[in-house]
Design a protein around this motif. Structure first.
Motif, mmCIF file in Angstrom:
data_model
loop_
_atom_site.group_PDB
_atom_site.id
_atom_site.type_symbol
_atom_site.label_atom_id
_atom_site.label_comp_id
_atom_site.label_asym_id
_atom_site.label_seq_id
_atom_site.Cartn_x
_atom_site.Cartn_y
_atom_site.Cartn_z
ATOM 1 N N GLU A 101 59.308 112.908 -35.930
ATOM 2 C CA GLU A 101 58.372 113.987 -35.608
ATOM 3 C C GLU A 101 57.274 114.024 -36.675
ATOM 4 O O GLU A 101 57.172 114.957 -37.466
ATOM 5 C CB GLU A 101 59.121 115.318 -35.559
ATOM 6 N N LEU A 102 56.442 113.014 -36.647
ATOM 7 C CA LEU A 102 55.508 112.835 -37.758
ATOM 8 C C LEU A 102 54.497 113.966 -37.865
ATOM 9 O O LEU A 102 54.180 114.416 -38.964
ATOM 10 C CB LEU A 102 54.794 111.488 -37.620
ATOM 11 N N ASP A 103 53.968 114.427 -36.736
ATOM 12 C CA ASP A 103 52.945 115.468 -36.791
ATOM 13 C C ASP A 103 53.480 116.730 -37.447
ATOM 14 O O ASP A 103 52.854 117.292 -38.363
ATOM 15 C CB ASP A 103 52.438 115.788 -35.376
ATOM 16 N N ALA A 104 54.639 117.196 -36.988
ATOM 17 C CA ALA A 104 55.229 118.425 -37.530
ATOM 18 C C ALA A 104 55.652 118.233 -38.982
ATOM 19 O O ALA A 104 55.478 119.126 -39.822
ATOM 20 C CB ALA A 104 56.427 118.853 -36.686
ATOM 21 N N MET A 105 56.188 117.062 -39.294
ATOM 22 C CA MET A 105 56.631 116.805 -40.659
ATOM 23 C C MET A 105 55.448 116.787 -41.625
ATOM 24 O O MET A 105 55.505 117.381 -42.712
ATOM 25 C CB MET A 105 57.379 115.476 -40.725
ATOM 26 N N MET A 106 54.384 116.112 -41.244
ATOM 27 C CA MET A 106 53.224 116.024 -42.113
ATOM 28 C C MET A 106 52.538 117.388 -42.254
ATOM 29 O O MET A 106 52.030 117.741 -43.317
ATOM 30 C CB MET A 106 52.238 114.994 -41.585
ATOM 31 N N LEU A 107 52.554 118.164 -41.178
ATOM 32 C CA LEU A 107 51.974 119.502 -41.243
ATOM 33 C C LEU A 107 52.777 120.375 -42.198
ATOM 34 O O LEU A 107 52.205 121.125 -43.005
ATOM 35 C CB LEU A 107 51.940 120.127 -39.842
ATOM 36 N N ALA A 108 54.104 120.283 -42.118
ATOM 37 C CA ALA A 108 54.961 121.061 -43.026
ATOM 38 C C ALA A 108 54.687 120.685 -44.475
ATOM 39 O O ALA A 108 54.594 121.551 -45.354
ATOM 40 C CB ALA A 108 56.431 120.834 -42.676
ATOM 41 N N ALA A 154 63.440 124.523 -50.856
ATOM 42 C CA ALA A 154 63.716 125.666 -49.981
ATOM 43 C C ALA A 154 62.466 126.053 -49.191
ATOM 44 O O ALA A 154 62.535 126.340 -47.983
ATOM 45 C CB ALA A 154 64.208 126.851 -50.805
ATOM 46 N N LEU A 155 61.317 126.061 -49.855
ATOM 47 C CA LEU A 155 60.062 126.382 -49.183
ATOM 48 C C LEU A 155 59.719 125.323 -48.152
ATOM 49 O O LEU A 155 59.277 125.637 -47.037
ATOM 50 C CB LEU A 155 58.942 126.507 -50.219
ATOM 51 N N LEU A 156 59.931 124.058 -48.492
ATOM 52 C CA LEU A 156 59.658 122.966 -47.557
ATOM 53 C C LEU A 156 60.563 123.070 -46.332
ATOM 54 O O LEU A 156 60.111 122.846 -45.197
ATOM 55 C CB LEU A 156 59.865 121.625 -48.257
ATOM 56 N N LEU A 157 61.820 123.420 -46.531
ATOM 57 C CA LEU A 157 62.738 123.609 -45.410
ATOM 58 C C LEU A 157 62.278 124.751 -44.515
ATOM 59 O O LEU A 157 62.252 124.618 -43.280
ATOM 60 C CB LEU A 157 64.147 123.895 -45.936
ATOM 61 N N ALA A 158 61.891 125.881 -45.112
ATOM 62 C CA ALA A 158 61.453 127.044 -44.330
ATOM 63 C C ALA A 158 60.196 126.736 -43.525
ATOM 64 O O ALA A 158 60.097 127.078 -42.337
ATOM 65 C CB ALA A 158 61.205 128.234 -45.259
ATOM 66 N N VAL A 159 59.227 126.067 -44.153
ATOM 67 C CA VAL A 159 57.979 125.728 -43.456
ATOM 68 C C VAL A 159 58.258 124.723 -42.345
ATOM 69 O O VAL A 159 57.709 124.828 -41.238
ATOM 70 C CB VAL A 159 56.941 125.174 -44.453
ATOM 71 N N ALA A 160 59.118 123.730 -42.611
ATOM 72 C CA ALA A 160 59.450 122.735 -41.596
ATOM 73 C C ALA A 160 60.109 123.384 -40.381
ATOM 74 O O ALA A 160 59.793 123.052 -39.227
ATOM 75 C CB ALA A 160 60.373 121.671 -42.190
ATOM 76 N N LEU A 161 61.019 124.319 -40.615
ATOM 77 C CA LEU A 161 61.660 125.033 -39.499
ATOM 78 C C LEU A 161 60.630 125.844 -38.713
ATOM 79 O O LEU A 161 60.682 125.896 -37.477
ATOM 80 C CB LEU A 161 62.763 125.954 -40.028
ATOM 81 N N ALA A 162 59.687 126.443 -39.419
ATOM 82 C CA ALA A 162 58.642 127.228 -38.752
ATOM 83 C C ALA A 162 57.771 126.360 -37.857
ATOM 84 O O ALA A 162 57.285 126.824 -36.819
ATOM 85 C CB ALA A 162 57.778 127.943 -39.791
ATOM 86 N N PHE A 163 57.597 125.094 -38.221
ATOM 87 C CA PHE A 163 56.788 124.175 -37.423
ATOM 88 C C PHE A 163 57.614 123.374 -36.429
ATOM 89 O O PHE A 163 57.103 122.445 -35.804
ATOM 90 C CB PHE A 163 56.002 123.229 -38.324
ATOM 91 N N GLY A 164 58.888 123.704 -36.297
ATOM 92 C CA GLY A 164 59.715 123.099 -35.265
ATOM 93 C C GLY A 164 60.315 121.749 -35.601
ATOM 94 O O GLY A 164 60.733 121.019 -34.696
ATOM 95 N N VAL A 165 60.376 121.398 -36.874
ATOM 96 C CA VAL A 165 61.018 120.142 -37.255
ATOM 97 C C VAL A 165 62.531 120.292 -37.084
ATOM 98 O O VAL A 165 63.114 121.282 -37.526
ATOM 99 C CB VAL A 165 60.692 119.765 -38.713
ATOM 100 N N THR A 166 63.167 119.321 -36.456
ATOM 101 C CA THR A 166 64.600 119.389 -36.189
ATOM 102 C C THR A 166 65.275 118.074 -36.586
ATOM 103 O O THR A 166 64.617 117.103 -36.958
ATOM 104 C CB THR A 166 64.869 119.662 -34.698
ATOM 105 N N GLY A 167 66.589 118.059 -36.461
ATOM 106 C CA GLY A 167 67.351 116.834 -36.677
ATOM 107 C C GLY A 167 67.292 116.333 -38.109
ATOM 108 O O GLY A 167 67.045 117.085 -39.059
ATOM 109 N N GLU A 168 67.521 115.035 -38.253
ATOM 110 C CA GLU A 168 67.565 114.434 -39.590
ATOM 111 C C GLU A 168 66.227 114.501 -40.310
ATOM 112 O O GLU A 168 66.186 114.360 -41.533
ATOM 113 C CB GLU A 168 68.024 112.983 -39.491
ATOM 114 N N ALA A 169 65.147 114.705 -39.571
ATOM 115 C CA ALA A 169 63.837 114.836 -40.220
ATOM 116 C C ALA A 169 63.850 115.958 -41.255
ATOM 117 O O ALA A 169 63.175 115.876 -42.289
ATOM 118 C CB ALA A 169 62.760 115.093 -39.173
ATOM 119 N N LEU A 170 64.626 117.032 -40.991
ATOM 120 C CA LEU A 170 64.756 118.117 -41.961
ATOM 121 C C LEU A 170 65.379 117.616 -43.258
ATOM 122 O O LEU A 170 64.946 117.977 -44.354
ATOM 123 C CB LEU A 170 65.623 119.242 -41.378
ATOM 124 N N LEU A 171 66.404 116.779 -43.125
ATOM 125 C CA LEU A 171 67.067 116.240 -44.311
ATOM 126 C C LEU A 171 66.130 115.350 -45.111
ATOM 127 O O LEU A 171 66.133 115.377 -46.345
ATOM 128 C CB LEU A 171 68.318 115.457 -43.901
#
Length: 312
Positions: A61-68, A239-256
């Motif tokens: 999920e490159l778009d969401a990950m890079m945005l986060a 922690a902030l990166l995790l919260a922002v990523a969740l807000a932008f809909g990043v899921t799965g191993e991309a969060l890790l």
């Protein structure tokens, strides 16, 4: 958690071996300096370049990950810079110390992240770390050089800042890797193999170099200038990166993958910048040492927290 720790153990042992070799003077100071220079100018840039060129980003999920990442990084910049007026008024952190506080709060050890990703998340994790390199090396170097010149070397101007950034081998390698991917032909096979061999050596060299650069004796008197970047880098940043990523809909191993990038300790190369430009290099070495030691507990903990959201 145990699997994560066991994956980190070889990395810890390499770091430990570097520290032992340095303490017993198996390699003298000039030798370590030569190793660091070789890594800085050849091994690490080769690793960055070839990893970005060969990375397979399909299915991510490159778009969401890079945005986060693009949102989190300026937030951390602003958070740390926002502390300066209070620290200046209270006198708890000196001006030249603050440049190292900032550097160790926002820099990240990409080579440690690559080594961990290689153990935990091959091959997708390596691809994400490579992409992170391409995206954040430039803004991090821009901000850290700017802050060091303003807080430690106030005589420097934008010409100095721009020259240091444009000649940074990590920036050149990351930009070159991204540009090469846009070309209609692949990297010449023998050249690619040579760079790949150099890149394989870079991970081990980098981890041994981290160990050699640790300053355990400087940890006897923790102070606010040490504690702030430890908390920001190892806890607040991931922690902030995790919260922002969740807000932008990043899921799965991309969060890790993202949390791993945020959770690794700071990079050693900022020590050279601090030493060359009048910053507090000893403080930088102390913070790096403490972050590296604590990260063997905090990285598994942050990944375990992120794993609770993987199915999100």
């Amino acid at each position: 958690m145990q699997a994560t720790f066991e994956s980190l153990l070889p990395i810890f042992l390499l770091i430990l071996s570097g520290h032992i070799m340095c303490r017993v003077k198996l390699i003298d100071a000039e030798g370590w300096e030569g190793i660091n220079q070789l890594g800085y100018w050849l091994f690490y840039p080769a690793l960055i370049f070839v990893t970005i060129v060969n990375a397979d980003f399909s299915g991510l999920e490159l778009d969401a990950m890079m945005l986060a990442l693009a949102v989190t990084l300026p937030l951390v910049f602003a958070l740390v810079l926002g502390l300066w007026p209070l620290l200046r008024r209270t006198g708890l952190v000196r001006r030249e110390e603050f440049s190292s506080v900032f550097q160790t709060s926002v820099r990240w050890n990409a080579f440690m992240a690559l080594a961990i990703a290689q153990k935990l998340f091959p091959p997708a994790g390596m691809a994400v770390i490579a992409l992170m390199m391409a995206v954040i090396i430039l803004p991090i170097n821009l901000m850290t050089v700017f802050v060091v010149t303003r807080f430690a070397n106030r005589s420097a101007d934008w010409t100095t800042i721009i020259r240091r950034i444009l000649t940074n081998p990590m920036v050149i390698a990351a930009a070159g890797g991204v540009l090469w991917r846009a070309l209609p032909f692949p990297l010449y096979a023998p050249v690619e193999k040579s760079l790949d061999l150099i890149g394989q050596a870079a991970l081990g060299l980098g981890l041994v170099g981290i160990g050699a650069g640790l300053r355990l004796g400087s940890l006897v008197e923790p102070r606010l200038a040490i504690l702030i970047p430890v908390v920001v880098k190892l806890i607040v940043f991931p922690a902030l990166l995790l919260a922002v990523a969740l807000a932008f809909g990043v899921t799965g191993e991309a969060l890790l993958f993202l949390v791993l990038c945020g959770a690794v300790p700071t990079a050693l190369n900022g020590y050279v910048l601090a030493r060359q430009m009048g910053g507090d290099a000893e403080l930088y070495a102390t913070v790096t040492t403490l972050q590296t030691l604590l990260s063997f507990a905090t990285i598994p903990a942050m990944l375990a927290i992120a794993a609770q959201f993987v199915g999100g």
